[in-house]
Design a protein around this motif. Sequence first.
Motif, PDB file in Angstrom:
ATOM      1  N   SER A  81       0.864  -1.169   0.000  1.00  0.00           N
ATOM      2  CA  SER A  81       0.000   0.000   0.000  1.00  0.00           C
ATOM      3  C   SER A  81       0.902   1.220   0.000  1.00  0.00           C
ATOM      4  O   SER A  81       1.393   1.654   1.046  1.00  0.00           O
ATOM      5  N   THR A  82       1.144   1.744  -1.193  1.00  0.00           N
ATOM      6  CA  THR A  82       2.157   2.778  -1.322  1.00  0.00           C
ATOM      7  C   THR A  82       1.752   4.068  -0.628  1.00  0.00           C
ATOM      8  O   THR A  82       0.559   4.440  -0.570  1.00  0.00           O
ATOM      9  N   LYS A  83       2.775   4.745  -0.110  1.00  0.00           N
ATOM     10  CA  LYS A  83       2.601   6.048   0.518  1.00  0.00           C
ATOM     11  C   LYS A  83       3.369   7.074  -0.297  1.00  0.00           C
ATOM     12  O   LYS A  83       4.265   6.741  -1.070  1.00  0.00           O
ATOM     13  N   LEU A  84       3.041   8.323  -0.102  1.00  0.00           N
ATOM     14  CA  LEU A  84       3.737   9.382  -0.839  1.00  0.00           C
ATOM     15  C   LEU A  84       5.242   9.315  -0.608  1.00  0.00           C
ATOM     16  O   LEU A  84       6.041   9.515  -1.534  1.00  0.00           O
ATOM     17  N   GLU A  85       5.625   9.001   0.617  1.00  0.00           N
ATOM     18  CA  GLU A  85       7.052   8.979   0.959  1.00  0.00           C
ATOM     19  C   GLU A  85       7.792   7.776   0.389  1.00  0.00           C
ATOM     20  O   GLU A  85       9.012   7.666   0.557  1.00  0.00           O
ATOM     21  N   ASP A  86       7.077   6.883  -0.280  1.00  0.00           N
ATOM     22  CA  ASP A  86       7.746   5.771  -0.964  1.00  0.00           C
ATOM     23  C   ASP A  86       8.311   6.200  -2.317  1.00  0.00           C
ATOM     24  O   ASP A  86       9.035   5.430  -2.963  1.00  0.00           O
ATOM     25  N   SER A  87       7.985   7.396  -2.742  1.00  0.00           N
ATOM     26  CA  SER A  87       8.516   7.901  -4.006  1.00  0.00           C
ATOM     27  C   SER A  87      10.036   7.983  -3.915  1.00  0.00           C
ATOM     28  O   SER A  87      10.583   8.653  -3.038  1.00  0.00           O
ATOM     29  N   ALA A  88      10.708   7.275  -4.817  1.00  0.00           N
ATOM     30  CA  ALA A  88      12.173   7.194  -4.766  1.00  0.00           C
ATOM     31  C   ALA A  88      12.649   6.404  -5.975  1.00  0.00           C
ATOM     32  O   ALA A  88      11.859   5.828  -6.717  1.00  0.00           O
ATOM     33  N   MET A  89      13.964   6.373  -6.142  1.00  0.00           N
ATOM     34  CA  MET A  89      14.597   5.422  -7.066  1.00  0.00           C
ATOM     35  C   MET A  89      14.875   4.150  -6.276  1.00  0.00           C
ATOM     36  O   MET A  89      15.421   4.205  -5.177  1.00  0.00           O
ATOM     37  N   TYR A  90      14.498   3.040  -6.840  1.00  0.00           N
ATOM     38  CA  TYR A  90      14.735   1.757  -6.196  1.00  0.00           C
ATOM     39  C   TYR A  90      15.770   0.994  -7.016  1.00  0.00           C
ATOM     40  O   TYR A  90      15.576   0.742  -8.201  1.00  0.00           O
ATOM     41  N   PHE A  91      16.864   0.641  -6.356  1.00  0.00           N
ATOM     42  CA  PHE A  91      17.940  -0.077  -7.027  1.00  0.00           C
ATOM     43  C   PHE A  91      18.000  -1.513  -6.526  1.00  0.00           C
ATOM     44  O   PHE A  91      17.973  -1.768  -5.323  1.00  0.00           O
ATOM     45  N   CYS A  92      18.121  -2.403  -7.476  1.00  0.00           N
ATOM     46  CA  CYS A  92      18.384  -3.803  -7.168  1.00  0.00           C
ATOM     47  C   CYS A  92      19.887  -4.022  -7.336  1.00  0.00           C
ATOM     48  O   CYS A  92      20.537  -3.377  -8.171  1.00  0.00           O
ATOM     49  N   ALA A  93      20.448  -4.915  -6.546  1.00  0.00           N
ATOM     50  CA  ALA A  93      21.863  -5.250  -6.676  1.00  0.00           C
ATOM     51  C   ALA A  93      22.034  -6.743  -6.438  1.00  0.00           C
ATOM     52  O   ALA A  93      21.183  -7.382  -5.810  1.00  0.00           O
ATOM     53  N   SER A  94      23.141  -7.282  -6.931  1.00  0.00           N
ATOM     54  CA  SER A  94      23.417  -8.698  -6.681  1.00  0.00           C
ATOM     55  C   SER A  94      24.910  -8.906  -6.531  1.00  0.00           C
ATOM     56  O   SER A  94      25.726  -8.112  -7.006  1.00  0.00           O
ATOM     57  N   THR A  95      25.258  -9.981  -5.824  1.00  0.00           N
ATOM     58  CA  THR A  95      26.650 -10.382  -5.696  1.00  0.00           C
ATOM     59  C   THR A  95      26.751 -11.882  -5.904  1.00  0.00           C
ATOM     60  O   THR A  95      25.810 -12.627  -5.646  1.00  0.00           O
ATOM     61  N   GLU A  96      27.920 -12.278  -6.342  1.00  0.00           N
ATOM     62  CA  GLU A  96      28.146 -13.698  -6.581  1.00  0.00           C
ATOM     63  C   GLU A  96      28.155 -14.462  -5.264  1.00  0.00           C
ATOM     64  O   GLU A  96      27.586 -15.534  -5.141  1.00  0.00           O
ATOM     65  N   GLN A  97      28.846 -13.887  -4.298  1.00  0.00           N
ATOM     66  CA  GLN A  97      28.868 -14.480  -2.969  1.00  0.00           C
ATOM     67  C   GLN A  97      28.494 -13.390  -1.981  1.00  0.00           C
ATOM     68  O   GLN A  97      28.457 -12.226  -2.308  1.00  0.00           O
ATOM     69  N   GLY A  98      28.221 -13.757  -0.752  1.00  0.00           N
ATOM     70  CA  GLY A  98      27.744 -12.762   0.188  1.00  0.00           C
ATOM     71  C   GLY A  98      28.809 -12.205   1.104  1.00  0.00           C
ATOM     72  O   GLY A  98      28.510 -11.450   2.008  1.00  0.00           O
ATOM     73  N   GLY A  99      30.032 -12.601   0.888  1.00  0.00           N
ATOM     74  CA  GLY A  99      31.076 -12.140   1.778  1.00  0.00           C
ATOM     75  C   GLY A  99      31.188 -10.628   1.792  1.00  0.00           C
ATOM     76  O   GLY A  99      30.844  -9.948   0.836  1.00  0.00           O
ATOM     77  N   TRP A 100      31.715 -10.114   2.864  1.00  0.00           N
ATOM     78  CA  TRP A 100      31.715  -8.674   3.076  1.00  0.00           C
ATOM     79  C   TRP A 100      32.588  -7.910   2.089  1.00  0.00           C
ATOM     80  O   TRP A 100      32.441  -6.715   1.923  1.00  0.00           O
ATOM     81  N   ILE A 101      33.455  -8.595   1.402  1.00  0.00           N
ATOM     82  CA  ILE A 101      34.276  -7.880   0.439  1.00  0.00           C
ATOM     83  C   ILE A 101      33.790  -8.097  -0.982  1.00  0.00           C
ATOM     84  O   ILE A 101      34.459  -7.716  -1.933  1.00  0.00           O
ATOM     85  N   ASP A 102      32.644  -8.699  -1.117  1.00  0.00           N
ATOM     86  CA  ASP A 102      32.144  -8.965  -2.456  1.00  0.00           C
ATOM     87  C   ASP A 102      31.431  -7.738  -3.000  1.00  0.00           C
ATOM     88  O   ASP A 102      30.564  -7.165  -2.341  1.00  0.00           O
ATOM     89  N   THR A 103      31.784  -7.344  -4.189  1.00  0.00           N
ATOM     90  CA  THR A 103      31.216  -6.141  -4.775  1.00  0.00           C
ATOM     91  C   THR A 103      29.782  -6.365  -5.205  1.00  0.00           C
ATOM     92  O   THR A 103      29.460  -7.388  -5.798  1.00  0.00           O
ATOM     93  N   GLN A 104      28.944  -5.423  -4.911  1.00  0.00           N
ATOM     94  CA  GLN A 104      27.563  -5.476  -5.342  1.00  0.00           C
ATOM     95  C   GLN A 104      27.410  -4.758  -6.680  1.00  0.00           C
ATOM     96  O   GLN A 104      27.902  -3.655  -6.856  1.00  0.00           O
ATOM     97  N   TYR A 105      26.743  -5.403  -7.605  1.00  0.00           N
ATOM     98  CA  TYR A 105      26.492  -4.833  -8.921  1.00  0.00           C
ATOM     99  C   TYR A 105      25.053  -4.339  -8.951  1.00  0.00           C
ATOM    100  O   TYR A 105      24.125  -5.087  -8.654  1.00  0.00           O
ATOM    101  N   PHE A 106      24.900  -3.094  -9.322  1.00  0.00           N
ATOM    102  CA  PHE A 106      23.599  -2.444  -9.267  1.00  0.00           C
ATOM    103  C   PHE A 106      22.921  -2.415 -10.630  1.00  0.00           C
ATOM    104  O   PHE A 106      23.571  -2.292 -11.667  1.00  0.00           O
TER     105      PHE A 106
END
Lengths: 115, 115
Positions: A81-106
């Motif tokens: 149930s969208t609100k006015l304040e939900d207006s934004a850019m939404y970015f999806c990202a993924s990484t090959e592995q979840g380790g903390w040094i793994d780069t996220q691709y947007f």
Amino acid sequence: EPEVTQTPSHQVTQMGQEVILRCVPISNHLYFYWYRQILGQKVEFLVSFYNNEISEKSEIFDDQFSVERPDGSNFTLKIRSTKLEDSAMYFCASTEQGGWIDTQYFGPGTRLTVL
Amino acid sequence: DQQVKQNSPSLSVQEGRISILNCDYTNSMFDYFLWYKKYPAEGPTFLISISSIKDKNEDGRFTVFLNKSAKHLSLHIVPSQPGDSAVYFCAASPYSSNTGNQFYFGTGTSLTVIP
């Protein structure tokens, strides 16, 4: 070069309506993320997802939000149930592995406008 | 809660000169730092990273410096080129071994390289 894709590029909706934002992560990636950026503000983490479940979420990601990987390729963000304040850019990202040094691709982002 | 801060919203530099973008953070648990570049209508693109065990990482024209005691990092671009004109986001992440890890972003610095 493999890339994260997002659809639609722009979504306009009325307040109170449900929206589903779609993402196709890079094919061999295992960890998926949603971020949002309200105009003029910082990029904010919403949620991370691995092995068909949420691994981490921020306080922004309340009960109005949900994520799903309905098949082997798509990763979706639903706002019930969208609100006015939900207006934004939404970015999806993924990484090959979840380790903390793994780069996220947007992905390129979906601009959500709630009227 | 602004854990990652970029205090300069914009920076203009002449082509061929050095661009220095600064970033401060408050969370001593951050162990991994990244710079992302973002063009209009595109998602953030990974540029360069540094882990807390280093104080400098260099990749071509881009060098990131980390001063852990001051909780400060900077991105140096030399020589600057007009194609470097973009918004640069600093991001930081705490150590997390196996979970999908959230990044904390700064608000960005818009770099303009003047030909």
